[in-house]
Design a protein around this motif. Structure first.
Motif, PDB file in Angstrom:
ATOM      1  N   HIS A   1      -6.274 -15.801   5.948  1.00 37.36           N
ATOM      2  CA  HIS A   1      -6.538 -14.617   5.132  1.00 37.36           C
ATOM      3  C   HIS A   1      -7.444 -13.606   5.857  1.00 37.36           C
TER       4      HIS A   1
ATOM      5  N   GLY B   1      -0.795  -4.039  -4.177  1.00 39.38           N
ATOM      6  CA  GLY B   1      -0.660  -5.463  -4.512  1.00 39.38           C
ATOM      7  C   GLY B   1      -1.725  -6.305  -3.840  1.00 39.38           C
TER       8      GLY B   1
ATOM      9  N   GLU C   1       4.839   1.758  -8.696  1.00 41.66           N
ATOM     10  CA  GLU C   1       5.922   2.665  -9.135  1.00 41.66           C
ATOM     11  C   GLU C   1       5.385   3.758 -10.058  1.00 41.66           C
TER      12      GLU C   1
ATOM     13  N   VAL D   1       3.892  -8.749  -0.738  1.00 39.10           N
ATOM     14  CA  VAL D   1       4.180  -8.138  -2.045  1.00 39.10           C
ATOM     15  C   VAL D   1       5.687  -8.095  -2.331  1.00 39.10           C
TER      16      VAL D   1
HETATM   17  N1  SAM Z   1      -1.842  -8.954  -0.882  1.00 39.85           N
HETATM   18  C1  SAM Z   1      -2.361 -10.231  -1.345  1.00 39.85           C
HETATM   19  C2  SAM Z   1      -2.281 -11.273  -0.254  1.00 39.85           C
HETATM   20  O1  SAM Z   1      -1.748 -10.984   0.815  1.00 39.85           O
HETATM   21  O2  SAM Z   1      -2.768 -12.393  -0.457  1.00 39.85           O
HETATM   22  C3  SAM Z   1      -1.674 -10.688  -2.623  1.00 39.85           C
HETATM   23  C4  SAM Z   1      -0.258 -11.147  -2.470  1.00 39.85           C
HETATM   24  S1  SAM Z   1       0.459 -11.660  -4.013  1.00 39.85           S
HETATM   25  C5  SAM Z   1       1.704 -12.716  -3.480  1.00 39.85           C
HETATM   26  C6  SAM Z   1       1.296 -10.175  -4.554  1.00 39.85           C
HETATM   27  C7  SAM Z   1       0.449  -9.312  -5.468  1.00 39.85           C
HETATM   28  O3  SAM Z   1       1.067  -8.042  -5.610  1.00 39.85           O
HETATM   29  C8  SAM Z   1       0.278  -9.905  -6.851  1.00 39.85           C
HETATM   30  O4  SAM Z   1      -1.086  -9.983  -7.151  1.00 39.85           O
HETATM   31  C9  SAM Z   1       1.023  -8.929  -7.761  1.00 39.85           C
HETATM   32  O5  SAM Z   1       0.410  -8.798  -9.022  1.00 39.85           O
HETATM   33  C10 SAM Z   1       0.960  -7.636  -6.961  1.00 39.85           C
HETATM   34  N2  SAM Z   1       2.093  -6.718  -7.192  1.00 39.85           N
HETATM   35  C11 SAM Z   1       3.420  -7.017  -7.106  1.00 39.85           C
HETATM   36  N3  SAM Z   1       4.178  -5.914  -7.345  1.00 39.85           N
HETATM   37  C12 SAM Z   1       3.302  -4.892  -7.566  1.00 39.85           C
HETATM   38  C13 SAM Z   1       3.471  -3.509  -7.868  1.00 39.85           C
HETATM   39  N4  SAM Z   1       4.685  -2.987  -7.970  1.00 39.85           N
HETATM   40  N5  SAM Z   1       2.371  -2.747  -8.028  1.00 39.85           N
HETATM   41  C14 SAM Z   1       1.133  -3.289  -7.933  1.00 39.85           C
HETATM   42  N6  SAM Z   1       0.902  -4.608  -7.647  1.00 39.85           N
HETATM   43  C15 SAM Z   1       1.978  -5.400  -7.467  1.00 39.85           C
END
Ligand code: SAM
Length: 226
Positions: free
Chosen positions: A49, A69, A121, A141
């Motif tokens: 991380h 995200g 979005e 994401v």
């Molecule tokens: N970026 C972090 C990492 O690398 O550990 C988190 C990854 S996690 C798998 C994906 C995150 O993106 C989630 O917390 C989810 O809620 C957020 N997410 C997914 N689609 C999104 C969107 N359209 N707008 C904002 N956040 C979003």
């Protein structure tokens, strides 16, 4: 853990290291309630991380960055720890994760950083955010074609979207159409090895303004990627 960063060519000061230590403690504490990461062993968190988020942090150019995200804060919080000069916005769709991100910011006493609870979005349609960032980052994401539709609208012409990926040859190929439509041009795909795993940083320059019809909304970015 200083040497861990050094092994990957990242120089950290004692103050930055102290911030990473605090971050690790809060992450583990909140993880029990909020399910922020499957990786919890200290060395793994540092490599997969922290180091992964800042491996090329000196290459970021600009004053304003949005991370789409953010989840548990990657890559934006480590970037902020390393680059006090960059004003950082974290965009995250899940409210609980935003609570965690705010707690980290308070505990680490980070300045010029804010958290928005919302979806890319929707926020990308807001004129105070659209095409107003020098840099947009995103890690884990969505696939690149979908992700570009979320991220490119935030970037100013002349700015850059940096996508943090694993082995990305296929995704890059698949994403070229979306990149072009959204006003981007691939500058570089920087590949490196992290603890035996292939990783790629894809740098996409914003060369043309993004048409107002993007992002399309209603889940089309994921269901019918460009
Ligand atoms: N970026 C972090 C990492 O690398 O550990 C988190 C990854 S996690 C798998 C994906 C995150 O993106 C989630 O917390 C989810 O809620 C957020 N997410 C997914 N689609 C999104 C969107 N359209 N707008 C904002 N956040 C979003």
């Amino acid at each position: 853990m200083k040497n861990l960063f050094l092994n990957y060519g990242v120089n950290v000061t004692d103050k930055q290291l102290e911030s990473f230590e605090k971050y690790y403690s809060i992450l583990i504490e909140y993880n029990k309630m909020f399910n922020l990461t499957a990786i919890t062993e200290k060395e793994d968190v540092y490599i997969k991380h922290f180091v992964d988020s800042v491996i090329n942090v000196d290459k970021l150019v600009g004053e304003k960055l949005i991370d789409v995200g953010s989840g548990g804060g990657f890559p934006a919080i480590p970037i902020k720890i390393m680059r006090e000069d960059i004003n950082v916005t974290l965009l995250e769709a899940t409210g609980k994760k935003c609570e965690f991100l705010k707690a980290v910011i308070k505990e680490l006493d980070l300045k010029n950083i804010n958290v928005i609870n919302g979806r890319a979005e929707d926020l990308a349609k807001d004129s105070s955010y659209r095409e107003s960032f020098d840099i947009c980052t995103a890690r884990a994401v969505a696939r690149l074609n979908t992700l570009c539709e979320y991220c490119m609208p935030f970037v100013k012409v002349g700015g850059q979207f940096v996508s943090f990926k694993g082995n990305a040859t296929e995704e890059l190929e698949e994403g070229l159409n979306a990149i072009k439509i959204l006003g981007g041009s691939v500058k570089q795909a920087y590949s490196y090895q992290l603890d035996g795993a292939g990783r790629t940083l894809i740098y996409i320059d914003k060369v043309k303004s993004t048409d107002k019809k993007y992002p399309r909304g209603n889940g089309k970015e994921r269901k019918m990627p460009l």
